[in-house]
Design a protein around this motif. Structure first.
Motif, short mmCIF file in Angstrom:
data_model
loop_
_atom_site.label_atom_id
_atom_site.label_comp_id
_atom_site.label_asym_id
_atom_site.label_seq_id
_atom_site.Cartn_x
_atom_site.Cartn_y
_atom_site.Cartn_z
N UNK A 92 0.85 -1.18 0.00
CA UNK A 92 0.00 0.00 0.00
C UNK A 92 0.89 1.23 0.00
N UNK A 93 0.29 2.36 -0.32
CA UNK A 93 0.94 3.66 -0.13
C UNK A 93 0.31 4.29 1.09
N UNK A 94 1.13 4.87 1.96
CA UNK A 94 0.64 5.40 3.23
C UNK A 94 1.15 6.81 3.45
N UNK A 95 0.27 7.65 4.02
CA UNK A 95 0.67 8.98 4.48
C UNK A 95 0.13 9.13 5.90
N UNK A 96 1.03 9.41 6.84
CA UNK A 96 0.63 9.65 8.22
C UNK A 96 0.56 11.15 8.42
N UNK A 97 -0.66 11.70 8.48
CA UNK A 97 -0.85 13.13 8.69
C UNK A 97 -0.71 13.51 10.16
N UNK A 98 -0.97 12.56 11.04
CA UNK A 98 -0.82 12.73 12.48
C UNK A 98 -0.78 11.33 13.08
N UNK A 99 -0.49 11.21 14.38
CA UNK A 99 -0.50 9.87 14.97
C UNK A 99 -1.86 9.18 14.83
N UNK A 100 -2.94 9.95 14.78
CA UNK A 100 -4.28 9.37 14.69
C UNK A 100 -4.79 9.21 13.25
N UNK A 101 -4.26 9.98 12.31
CA UNK A 101 -4.80 10.00 10.95
C UNK A 101 -3.83 9.37 9.97
N UNK A 102 -4.31 8.33 9.29
CA UNK A 102 -3.51 7.62 8.31
C UNK A 102 -4.29 7.50 7.02
N UNK A 103 -3.69 7.90 5.91
CA UNK A 103 -4.29 7.70 4.59
C UNK A 103 -3.62 6.50 3.93
N UNK A 104 -4.44 5.60 3.38
CA UNK A 104 -3.93 4.39 2.77
C UNK A 104 -4.50 4.26 1.36
N UNK A 105 -3.62 3.98 0.42
CA UNK A 105 -4.03 3.68 -0.96
C UNK A 105 -3.54 2.27 -1.28
N UNK A 106 -4.48 1.37 -1.51
CA UNK A 106 -4.12 -0.02 -1.83
C UNK A 106 -3.56 -0.09 -3.24
N UNK A 107 -2.48 -0.85 -3.41
CA UNK A 107 -1.87 -1.05 -4.73
C UNK A 107 -2.29 -2.37 -5.35
N UNK A 108 -3.01 -3.17 -4.60
CA UNK A 108 -3.49 -4.45 -5.11
C UNK A 108 -4.95 -4.62 -4.70
N UNK A 109 -5.57 -5.62 -5.24
CA UNK A 109 -6.96 -5.91 -4.95
C UNK A 109 -7.09 -6.32 -3.48
#
Length: 68
Positions: free
Chosen positions: A12-29
């Motif tokens: 996955x691709x991940x961005x941690x905006x804060x300790x509580x907020x995580x954005x995840x983009x799956x690269x596979x099904x």
């Protein structure tokens, strides 16, 4: 966004905006994720292995938290 590999092998691709907020983009099904599609999926709306992998990446310093 930074690449993170889950223990189950998904990437996955991940961005941690804060300790509580995580954005995840799956690269596979997501159907290949045993936690999202396995017998526990009705009880666990997220992949706990992926969460652990993201937390490990933060601890190891390979994934930075934006607000420090």
């Amino acid at each position: 966004m930074e690449p993170v590999r889950c223990d189950c092998g998904n990437r996955v691709l991940v961005k941690k905006n804060s300790p509580q907020h995580t954005s995840v983009q799956w690269l596979s099904d997501t159907s290949t994720c045993p936690e999202l599609c396995g017998p526990r999926s009705a009880f666990v709306p997220t992949c706990l292995r992926l969460r652990d992998s993201i937390e490990k990446a933060v601890r190891d310093g390979t994934l930075e938290v934006a607000d420090g």
